[in-house]
Design an enzyme around this catalytic site. Structure first.
Site, mmCIF file in Angstrom:
data_model
loop_
_atom_site.group_PDB
_atom_site.id
_atom_site.type_symbol
_atom_site.label_atom_id
_atom_site.label_comp_id
_atom_site.label_asym_id
_atom_site.label_seq_id
_atom_site.Cartn_x
_atom_site.Cartn_y
_atom_site.Cartn_z
ATOM 1 N N GLY A 12 5.145 57.351 6.583
ATOM 2 C CA GLY A 12 3.794 57.769 6.200
ATOM 3 C C GLY A 12 3.690 58.591 4.934
ATOM 4 O O GLY A 12 2.689 59.287 4.733
ATOM 5 N N ASN A 14 3.188 57.478 1.933
ATOM 6 C CA ASN A 14 2.059 56.966 1.136
ATOM 7 C C ASN A 14 0.720 57.395 1.734
ATOM 8 O O ASN A 14 -0.229 57.675 1.005
ATOM 9 C CB ASN A 14 2.140 55.440 1.006
ATOM 10 C CG ASN A 14 3.087 55.026 -0.100
ATOM 11 O OD1 ASN A 14 2.828 55.279 -1.268
ATOM 12 N ND2 ASN A 14 4.209 54.413 0.278
ATOM 13 N N MET A 90 4.361 47.225 8.710
ATOM 14 C CA MET A 90 5.448 46.248 8.684
ATOM 15 C C MET A 90 5.115 44.917 9.360
ATOM 16 O O MET A 90 6.010 44.122 9.634
ATOM 17 C CB MET A 90 6.700 46.864 9.345
ATOM 18 C CG MET A 90 7.216 48.096 8.619
ATOM 19 S SD MET A 90 7.491 47.817 6.857
ATOM 20 C CE MET A 90 8.980 46.822 6.937
ATOM 21 N N HIS A 109 3.908 47.664 -2.434
ATOM 22 C CA HIS A 109 5.244 47.078 -2.269
ATOM 23 C C HIS A 109 6.198 47.697 -3.288
ATOM 24 O O HIS A 109 5.829 47.857 -4.454
ATOM 25 C CB HIS A 109 5.155 45.555 -2.475
ATOM 26 C CG HIS A 109 6.448 44.867 -2.245
ATOM 27 N ND1 HIS A 109 6.951 44.639 -0.978
ATOM 28 C CD2 HIS A 109 7.376 44.373 -3.112
ATOM 29 C CE1 HIS A 109 8.124 44.026 -1.082
ATOM 30 N NE2 HIS A 109 8.403 43.853 -2.367
ATOM 31 N N GLU A 142 -2.996 35.344 1.791
ATOM 32 C CA GLU A 142 -2.291 34.689 2.896
ATOM 33 C C GLU A 142 -0.769 34.698 2.733
ATOM 34 O O GLU A 142 -0.037 34.525 3.696
ATOM 35 C CB GLU A 142 -2.761 33.229 3.050
ATOM 36 C CG GLU A 142 -4.173 33.060 3.579
ATOM 37 C CD GLU A 142 -5.247 33.348 2.523
ATOM 38 O OE1 GLU A 142 -4.896 33.451 1.311
ATOM 39 O OE2 GLU A 142 -6.416 33.485 2.901
ATOM 40 N N GLU A 174 5.019 55.054 -6.304
ATOM 41 C CA GLU A 174 4.111 54.513 -5.284
ATOM 42 C C GLU A 174 3.007 55.523 -4.980
ATOM 43 O O GLU A 174 1.828 55.179 -4.872
ATOM 44 C CB GLU A 174 4.871 54.205 -3.988
ATOM 45 C CG GLU A 174 5.833 53.047 -4.085
ATOM 46 C CD GLU A 174 6.443 52.695 -2.729
ATOM 47 O OE1 GLU A 174 5.719 52.645 -1.731
ATOM 48 O OE2 GLU A 174 7.665 52.477 -2.683
#
Ligand code: GRF
Length: 203
Positions: A12, A14, A90, A109, A142, A174
């Protein structure tokens, strides 16, 4: 004020970085809900310390993936969420969820996509021998880590980097990228043209 939902599975950091940006005013938004698929995620401890509403939904309690994500979607709508942020979540998100929240789901990512999608991006980068790596914030589509890119930041890969050292260097970027990408989207300062997310400058 815009409401965010953040989906997590683990540490956690981020989530914390995003929350700190909302607290110090860099980002005008409210983290209305955190959803974790993992009851043991350290991110949940942070939520309880900070008073952020959070729920745990485990996939094994649902007969199938679409039903699981329908419940997540229903919860998110109950909290009047404008934007969904996957921050170390995930699970692969099914098409039904992506269609329901089209262009309203962001993911982060730890590589410069389209290089090294999927798991263990930092290991992939080191093993490939690249000299730079970094992180990407993108709209979820997708595919696996294939959606239109909003923000990317790069870092140097050093000769003596281990996976942990490189991961930490990327993580710092990030933490900066995520709130910036969320801000661009919430401020409406972008235009999607095919795969390209054009960032509109202030006039
Ligand atoms: C980050 O490296 C993120 O890019 C990846 O998973 C990691 C999550 O870290 N998707 P944290 O839980 O936010 O600390």
């Amino acid at each position: 004020m815009d409401n965010l939902a953040v989906l997590v599975s683990g540490r956690g950091s981020n989530l914390r970085a995003l929350h700190e940006a909302t607290k110090d005013g860099r980002l005008e938004a409210n983290i209305a809900l955190v959803v974790s698929n993992n009851a043991k995620a350290p991110a949940l401890k942070y939520c309880s310390e900070e008073g952020i509403p959070c729920i745990v939904l485990k996939t094994k309690d649902f007969i199938e993936k679409n039903a699981y994500f329908k419940t997540i979607g229903d919860e998110i709508e109950r909290f009047n969420v404008n934007l969904i942020v996957l921050a170390g979540f995930m699970l692969l998100v099914p098409q039904s969820f992506i269609m329901r929240f089209k262009y309203r789901i962001l993911n982060i990512h730890p590589s410069i996509l389209p290089s090294f999608p999927g798991l263990e991006a930092q290991r992939q980068a080191l093993e490939y021998g690249v000299k730079i790596s970094g992180c990407t914030v993108f709209f979820v589509d997708e595919g696996c880590d294939t959606g239109p890119i909003i923000v990317q930041k790069f870092v140097q890969v050093n000769e003596d980097d281990t996976i942990d050292i490189l991961s930490d260097r990327i993580l710092t970027q990030e933490h900066d990228s995520l709130w910036q990408a969320v801000k661009i989207i919430l401020d409406g300062k972008y235009k999607i043209e095919g795969r390209r997310v054009k960032i509109l400058e202030d006039k």
